[in-house]
Enzyme design. Sequence first.
Site, short mmCIF file in Angstrom:
data_model
loop_
_atom_site.label_atom_id
_atom_site.label_comp_id
_atom_site.label_asym_id
_atom_site.label_seq_id
_atom_site.Cartn_x
_atom_site.Cartn_y
_atom_site.Cartn_z
N GLY A 1 -8.88 12.26 -5.92
CA GLY A 1 -7.83 12.60 -6.66
C GLY A 1 -6.86 12.37 -6.14
O GLY A 1 -6.77 12.02 -4.78
N ARG B 1 -1.76 13.03 -2.12
CA ARG B 1 -0.86 13.30 -1.87
C ARG B 1 -0.03 12.17 -2.62
O ARG B 1 1.08 11.48 -1.78
CB ARG B 1 -0.47 13.33 -0.44
CG ARG B 1 -1.27 11.89 -0.14
CD ARG B 1 -1.06 11.74 1.81
NE ARG B 1 -1.70 10.71 2.22
CZ ARG B 1 -1.50 10.75 3.58
NH1 ARG B 1 -0.59 11.35 3.76
NH2 ARG B 1 -2.89 9.93 4.31
N GLY C 1 -0.88 17.29 1.23
CA GLY C 1 0.17 16.47 -0.15
C GLY C 1 1.42 16.14 0.94
O GLY C 1 2.06 15.05 0.29
N ARG D 1 5.62 3.47 -3.17
CA ARG D 1 4.15 1.81 -3.74
C ARG D 1 4.11 1.02 -5.19
O ARG D 1 4.10 2.23 -6.21
CB ARG D 1 2.67 2.71 -3.31
CG ARG D 1 1.66 1.86 -2.67
CD ARG D 1 0.85 2.42 -2.67
NE ARG D 1 -0.06 3.31 -3.18
CZ ARG D 1 -1.00 4.24 -2.60
NH1 ARG D 1 -1.59 3.39 -1.14
NH2 ARG D 1 -2.04 4.73 -2.40
N ARG E 1 -9.04 2.28 -9.20
CA ARG E 1 -9.91 2.70 -7.67
C ARG E 1 -11.15 2.49 -8.86
O ARG E 1 -11.72 2.73 -9.84
CB ARG E 1 -9.74 2.41 -7.06
CG ARG E 1 -8.56 3.58 -6.12
CD ARG E 1 -7.97 5.35 -5.73
NE ARG E 1 -6.78 5.21 -5.99
CZ ARG E 1 -6.14 4.50 -4.35
NH1 ARG E 1 -6.83 5.21 -3.30
NH2 ARG E 1 -4.93 4.87 -4.41
N ASP F 1 -13.31 4.62 -3.02
CA ASP F 1 -12.23 5.57 -3.49
C ASP F 1 -10.66 4.16 -3.29
O ASP F 1 -9.84 4.68 -4.00
CB ASP F 1 -11.65 5.95 -3.52
CG ASP F 1 -12.14 7.18 -1.78
OD1 ASP F 1 -13.29 6.95 -0.91
OD2 ASP F 1 -10.73 8.09 -1.24
N ASP G 1 -5.10 1.16 0.35
CA ASP G 1 -4.47 2.62 0.87
C ASP G 1 -4.47 1.80 2.75
O ASP G 1 -5.83 2.10 2.91
CB ASP G 1 -5.96 3.08 0.47
CG ASP G 1 -5.04 4.18 -0.43
OD1 ASP G 1 -4.41 4.04 -1.32
OD2 ASP G 1 -6.43 5.18 -0.90
P1 AMP Z 1 -7.64 8.24 2.30
O1 AMP Z 1 -8.83 8.17 3.08
O2 AMP Z 1 -5.94 8.73 2.53
O3 AMP Z 1 -8.03 6.98 1.37
O4 AMP Z 1 -7.66 9.79 1.37
C1 AMP Z 1 -9.44 10.89 0.74
C2 AMP Z 1 -8.12 11.28 -0.30
O5 AMP Z 1 -7.85 12.83 0.80
C3 AMP Z 1 -8.11 11.10 -1.67
O6 AMP Z 1 -8.27 11.97 -2.81
C4 AMP Z 1 -6.16 11.57 -0.66
O7 AMP Z 1 -5.63 11.53 -1.65
C5 AMP Z 1 -6.75 13.43 0.22
N1 AMP Z 1 -5.95 12.79 1.09
C6 AMP Z 1 -5.44 12.32 2.06
N2 AMP Z 1 -4.52 12.91 2.69
C7 AMP Z 1 -3.83 13.80 2.67
C8 AMP Z 1 -3.04 14.91 2.48
N3 AMP Z 1 -2.18 14.48 4.05
N4 AMP Z 1 -2.43 16.04 1.75
C9 AMP Z 1 -3.58 15.82 0.22
N5 AMP Z 1 -4.82 15.42 0.22
C10 AMP Z 1 -5.13 14.29 0.99
MG MG Z 2 -7.10 6.30 -0.33
#
Ligand code: AMP
Ligand code: MG
Length: 475
Positions: free
Chosen positions: A89, A92, A125, A175, A182, A248, A258
């Site tokens: 989900g 952030r 976040g 963005r 997704r 995702d 992303d």
């Molecule tokens: P990503 O690898 O950036 O595609 O992120 C994978 C998951 O981790 C997604 O659900 C993002 O929303 C969550 N996520 C990544 N970085 C953070 C963060 N700093 N705080 C909270 N959720 C995060």
């Molecule tokens: Mg992502």
Amino acid sequence: MSFALRPENHFAQLPGDFYTAMPAEKVGQTPRLIHANARAAALIDLDPQVFGDPEFAQIFSGHRPIADATALAMVYSGHQFGVWAGQLGDGRALLIAQLRNRRGELWDVQLKGAGRTPYSRFGDGRAVMRSTIREYLCSEAMAALGIPTTRALAIVATGETVQRETSEPGAILTRLARSHIRFGHFEHFHHSGRHEQVRLLADHVIGEYFAPYKGDYPGWFGEVVKRTAELMADWQAVGFAHGVMNTDNMSILGLTLDYGPFGFMEAYDPGFICNHTDETGRYSFDNQPSIGLWNLHALAVALSSLIPSEELKEKLGHYETYFTQHYRARMRAKFGLVRLEEGDDRLMGGLLALMAGARVDYTLTFRGLSRLDENWLASFGAARGDAEAWATGYKARLAGEGERAAAMNAANPKYVLRNWVAETAIRAVEDRGDIAMLDRIFTMLQNPYGEQPQNEEFAAPPPPALCGLEVSCSS
Ligand code: AMP
Ligand code: MG
């Protein structure tokens, strides 16, 4: 100048188990606009004059909500590095509005880094300035290259520091995308047995973004297969590696989505791994097309309550053809080949093999192909003799193709977002508050196919001090 945004809460009309409605956290005390993008603003009919309005930074940092908009964090799941990861989900990200422009297109406006949500898990976040600048620059570069992508409207500094490996300045990216839905959205409902929600989501997506496929789920899935295959071909043609092709991070609209540890390849290496964290190379450059298909298989599973398996298989069966056709068209344009001739594939493959052997710069080698001058030959080093022999065959093949330099330059960018160039923009902003450098690089990337004598240095491989930069998932 004040501005009015008239949001449509389209996604929010789905049932409550698709999202959590919530305001942004109001990260930091004094949000400050670092840069804003006039081309992206035009997508939502915003006049760039509003960038100077203090309200702009307030709204696009989540400090001031948009009137009548339902801000929400979306829920999705996904496969990460080939393994089912369960619920993820928007941890952030916050969808702060959906706006319909004068052309009738609905656009998502999403803040990335505006605080914690119920899907943040262990995360804070937040987003750091470094990765915000990288995404801001790269999404603009991709758009200018003609590759489907999410867009970026603005970077706002939060004034907070954020803890990663070190303490870093925080930022928020705004963005824009027609949709941020997704593959993982569909997986989320399928794998929790909520097949009715899968149908609702498919109807939502088709109704808004794939209108010609209304009532035709298989046809729609076939279109997603095609867009994904073509996106992979686009990436391969420009030497772009995404780095984290988890389901995702796969857009149902076929957008590049992303931006994390992505990289434009410099020295040509088909096995290039841009993400330092990807130890097995699952998402290496040459694996991307097959991972695209793997991800579509995961999507097909998620749609299996909606579409008979025979039809899913039939649609997936076209992936390779879609990919090959699009890739070949892109590569033929790069080589300046218009007439189809037997042996063209061998000729093109021959150069790629030489390039891999000599590890020449991917972007510059193609850019130089319309001239084949002394510099180009010399760049092959010890393999110069082989390059000369190849060039002789190539010139013979080109006889009768006509004037080609202009057309080839329109297919072979000179300026891509090299890691070291992104790092130059990041250092300028973080260390010196030098927004002019960010703006210069941003503007340069908006014209990737042109000659820009003032930016010649950014078309080159890294200077020694900026060699071997590593990027990882940390952002
Ligand atoms: P990503 O690898 O950036 O595609 O992120 C994978 C998951 O981790 C997604 O659900 C993002 O929303 C969550 N996520 C990544 N970085 C953070 C963060 N700093 N705080 C909270 N959720 C995060
Ligand atoms: Mg992502």
